[in-house]
Scaffold this motif. Structure first.
Motif, PDB file in Angstrom:
ATOM      1  N   LYS A 193       1.344   4.445 -10.291  1.00 49.75           N
ATOM      2  CA  LYS A 193       1.552   3.725 -11.554  1.00 49.75           C
ATOM      3  C   LYS A 193       0.258   3.016 -11.914  1.00 49.75           C
ATOM      4  O   LYS A 193      -0.363   2.369 -11.083  1.00 49.75           O
ATOM      5  N   TYR A 194      -0.136   3.143 -13.178  1.00 44.65           N
ATOM      6  CA  TYR A 194      -1.370   2.518 -13.644  1.00 44.65           C
ATOM      7  C   TYR A 194      -1.049   1.145 -14.215  1.00 44.65           C
ATOM      8  O   TYR A 194      -0.146   0.993 -15.029  1.00 44.65           O
ATOM      9  N   ASP A 195      -1.792   0.139 -13.754  1.00 42.26           N
ATOM     10  CA  ASP A 195      -1.627  -1.224 -14.235  1.00 42.26           C
ATOM     11  C   ASP A 195      -2.801  -1.541 -15.164  1.00 42.26           C
ATOM     12  O   ASP A 195      -3.953  -1.575 -14.715  1.00 42.26           O
ATOM     13  N   ASP A 196      -2.495  -1.753 -16.457  1.00 45.37           N
ATOM     14  CA  ASP A 196      -3.548  -2.043 -17.434  1.00 45.37           C
ATOM     15  C   ASP A 196      -4.308  -3.320 -17.104  1.00 45.37           C
ATOM     16  O   ASP A 196      -5.507  -3.417 -17.360  1.00 45.37           O
ATOM     17  N   LYS A 197      -3.613  -4.298 -16.547  1.00 47.06           N
ATOM     18  CA  LYS A 197      -4.241  -5.585 -16.254  1.00 47.06           C
ATOM     19  C   LYS A 197      -5.294  -5.462 -15.147  1.00 47.06           C
ATOM     20  O   LYS A 197      -6.419  -5.916 -15.293  1.00 47.06           O
ATOM     21  N   SER A 198      -4.902  -4.836 -14.029  1.00 48.55           N
ATOM     22  CA  SER A 198      -5.833  -4.719 -12.903  1.00 48.55           C
ATOM     23  C   SER A 198      -6.717  -3.467 -12.990  1.00 48.55           C
ATOM     24  O   SER A 198      -7.662  -3.334 -12.234  1.00 48.55           O
ATOM     25  N   LYS A 199      -6.370  -2.551 -13.899  1.00 43.32           N
ATOM     26  CA  LYS A 199      -7.100  -1.288 -14.073  1.00 43.32           C
ATOM     27  C   LYS A 199      -7.092  -0.457 -12.781  1.00 43.32           C
ATOM     28  O   LYS A 199      -8.063   0.200 -12.432  1.00 43.32           O
ATOM     29  N   LYS A 200      -5.955  -0.505 -12.044  1.00 47.65           N
ATOM     30  CA  LYS A 200      -5.818   0.224 -10.792  1.00 47.65           C
ATOM     31  C   LYS A 200      -4.485   0.948 -10.747  1.00 47.65           C
ATOM     32  O   LYS A 200      -3.543   0.591 -11.432  1.00 47.65           O
ATOM     33  N   TYR A 201      -4.433   1.972  -9.894  1.00 46.23           N
ATOM     34  CA  TYR A 201      -3.202   2.692  -9.624  1.00 46.23           C
ATOM     35  C   TYR A 201      -2.564   2.113  -8.365  1.00 46.23           C
ATOM     36  O   TYR A 201      -3.277   1.762  -7.420  1.00 46.23           O
ATOM     37  N   THR A 202      -1.238   2.022  -8.348  1.00 46.97           N
ATOM     38  CA  THR A 202      -0.533   1.597  -7.144  1.00 46.97           C
ATOM     39  C   THR A 202       0.379   2.720  -6.682  1.00 46.97           C
ATOM     40  O   THR A 202       1.018   3.400  -7.484  1.00 46.97           O
ATOM     41  N   ALA A 203       0.433   2.891  -5.377  1.00 46.05           N
ATOM     42  CA  ALA A 203       1.233   3.952  -4.775  1.00 46.05           C
ATOM     43  C   ALA A 203       2.710   3.598  -4.839  1.00 46.05           C
ATOM     44  O   ALA A 203       3.074   2.421  -4.909  1.00 46.05           O
ATOM     45  N   PRO A 204       3.571   4.609  -4.797  1.00 47.39           N
ATOM     46  CA  PRO A 204       5.004   4.331  -4.786  1.00 47.39           C
ATOM     47  C   PRO A 204       5.415   3.666  -3.474  1.00 47.39           C
ATOM     48  O   PRO A 204       4.807   3.916  -2.430  1.00 47.39           O
ATOM     49  N   ASP A 205       6.427   2.811  -3.541  1.00 48.14           N
ATOM     50  CA  ASP A 205       6.968   2.205  -2.327  1.00 48.14           C
ATOM     51  C   ASP A 205       7.848   3.228  -1.633  1.00 48.14           C
ATOM     52  O   ASP A 205       8.681   3.874  -2.262  1.00 48.14           O
ATOM     53  N   ILE A 206       7.659   3.376  -0.348  1.00 51.33           N
ATOM     54  CA  ILE A 206       8.465   4.304   0.427  1.00 51.33           C
ATOM     55  C   ILE A 206       9.333   3.454   1.348  1.00 51.33           C
ATOM     56  O   ILE A 206       8.812   2.745   2.201  1.00 51.33           O
ATOM     57  N   THR A 207      10.662   3.505   1.167  1.00 48.44           N
ATOM     58  CA  THR A 207      11.570   2.679   1.952  1.00 48.44           C
ATOM     59  C   THR A 207      12.631   3.544   2.613  1.00 48.44           C
ATOM     60  O   THR A 207      12.947   4.630   2.144  1.00 48.44           O
ATOM     61  N   GLY A 208      13.185   3.034   3.718  1.00 49.59           N
ATOM     62  CA  GLY A 208      14.261   3.729   4.417  1.00 49.59           C
ATOM     63  C   GLY A 208      13.757   4.783   5.363  1.00 49.59           C
ATOM     64  O   GLY A 208      12.579   5.130   5.387  1.00 49.59           O
ATOM     65  N   THR A 209      14.666   5.283   6.210  1.00 53.10           N
ATOM     66  CA  THR A 209      14.285   6.332   7.157  1.00 53.10           C
ATOM     67  C   THR A 209      14.507   7.712   6.561  1.00 53.10           C
ATOM     68  O   THR A 209      13.806   8.649   6.882  1.00 53.10           O
ATOM     69  N   THR A 210      15.498   7.861   5.732  1.00 53.40           N
ATOM     70  CA  THR A 210      15.687   9.093   4.973  1.00 53.40           C
ATOM     71  C   THR A 210      15.673   8.688   3.513  1.00 53.40           C
ATOM     72  O   THR A 210      16.462   7.859   3.089  1.00 53.40           O
ATOM     73  N   THR A 211      14.773   9.234   2.774  1.00 51.09           N
ATOM     74  CA  THR A 211      14.550   8.695   1.443  1.00 51.09           C
ATOM     75  C   THR A 211      14.169   9.760   0.430  1.00 51.09           C
ATOM     76  O   THR A 211      13.836  10.878   0.768  1.00 51.09           O
ATOM     77  N   THR A 212      14.214   9.360  -0.802  1.00 49.72           N
ATOM     78  CA  THR A 212      13.685  10.141  -1.902  1.00 49.72           C
ATOM     79  C   THR A 212      12.409   9.451  -2.352  1.00 49.72           C
ATOM     80  O   THR A 212      12.412   8.254  -2.614  1.00 49.72           O
ATOM     81  N   ILE A 213      11.328  10.190  -2.407  1.00 49.27           N
ATOM     82  CA  ILE A 213      10.047   9.612  -2.832  1.00 49.27           C
ATOM     83  C   ILE A 213       9.723  10.146  -4.215  1.00 49.27           C
ATOM     84  O   ILE A 213       9.714  11.355  -4.438  1.00 49.27           O
ATOM     85  N   GLU A 214       9.442   9.239  -5.129  1.00 48.01           N
ATOM     86  CA  GLU A 214       9.003   9.623  -6.477  1.00 48.01           C
ATOM     87  C   GLU A 214       7.530   9.262  -6.625  1.00 48.01           C
ATOM     88  O   GLU A 214       7.147   8.107  -6.491  1.00 48.01           O
ATOM     89  N   PHE A 215       6.735  10.272  -6.884  1.00 47.99           N
ATOM     90  CA  PHE A 215       5.300  10.101  -7.093  1.00 47.99           C
ATOM     91  C   PHE A 215       5.024  10.181  -8.587  1.00 47.99           C
ATOM     92  O   PHE A 215       5.127  11.261  -9.171  1.00 47.99           O
ATOM     93  N   ALA A 261      -0.473  -2.846  -1.367  1.00 49.87           N
ATOM     94  CA  ALA A 261      -1.713  -2.082  -1.281  1.00 49.87           C
ATOM     95  C   ALA A 261      -1.426  -0.611  -1.549  1.00 49.87           C
ATOM     96  O   ALA A 261      -0.374  -0.106  -1.217  1.00 49.87           O
ATOM     97  N   SER A 262      -2.394   0.056  -2.127  1.00 51.92           N
ATOM     98  CA  SER A 262      -2.171   1.439  -2.549  1.00 51.92           C
ATOM     99  C   SER A 262      -2.057   2.406  -1.384  1.00 51.92           C
ATOM    100  O   SER A 262      -1.539   3.487  -1.529  1.00 51.92           O
TER     101      SER A 262
END
Length: 185
Positions: free
Chosen positions: A58-80, A178-179
């Motif tokens: 996800k791009y943050d206009d304020k910080s001008k940086k991309y942040t990685a998706p949060d990955i939670t749980g032991t079995t999960t669905t990851i959306e990039f 952190a990314s």
């Protein structure tokens, strides 16, 4: 033995030298254009190969940086979250076949590959020069543990599948924005 060098021989050797010089320049073409075969970025961000730019996160206009998706749980669905921009003259295709997710265990002994689905907004069968598409690439049923490494791979042109863009995320126990760090519970 004659050491005469006729005009015909001179022309013949000049033509051979010109062809050899032209052929040698073909081997350095990729190196000079800045392309590399497999680019790897730790965390979220933008990469370019074969004149195709892809940004994961996800791009943050304020910080001008991309942040990685949060990955939670032991079995999960990851959306990039992805944004793909074609800067090539010829159109490209964006399909689920262009992506894969690989999870490597923290000890490096287990490697699992996961197929992905992509949002309709990201699918494009004729992405023309200068056009962009955005959407999520989703991997389902991903089994994660602390220290595992998740790599999302995007191959922009399947005819040249040796060229790829790769984003590496390491699963961590502590919560962080952190990314390169993701969260597990």
């Amino acid at each position: 033995m004659s050491f005469e060098f006729s005009r015909r021989n001179f022309m013949k050797y000049t033509a051979v030298a010109a062809v050899a010089l032209a052929g040698a320049s073909l081997f350095t073409g990729c190196k000079n254009s800045g392309d590399s075969y497999n680019l790897l970025k730790e965390g979220a961000g933008e990469l370019t190969v074969l004149q195709v730019t892809a940004a994961m996160g996800k791009y943050d206009d304020k910080s001008k940086k991309y942040t990685a998706p949060d990955i939670t749980g032991t079995t999960t669905t990851i959306e990039f979250p992805m944004k793909i921009t074609n800067n090539r003259t010829n159109p490209i295709y964006v399909t689920p076949n262009n992506f894969k997710v690989v999870v490597t265990s923290s000890d490096g002994k287990n490697v699992k590959k996961y197929s992905v689905t992509i949002e309709d907004a990201l699918k494009d069968t004729n992405l023309k020069k200068g056009s962009s598409v955005s959407g999520n690439v989703t991997a389902q049923g991903v089994d994660l543990k602390e220290g595992d490494v998740v790599v999302l791979t995007y191959c922009p042109d399947l005819q040249y599948n040796e060229y790829s863009l790769n984003w590496k995320l390491t699963v961590s126990k502590k919560e962080s924005s952190a990314s390169t760090t993701s969260t597990t519970t």
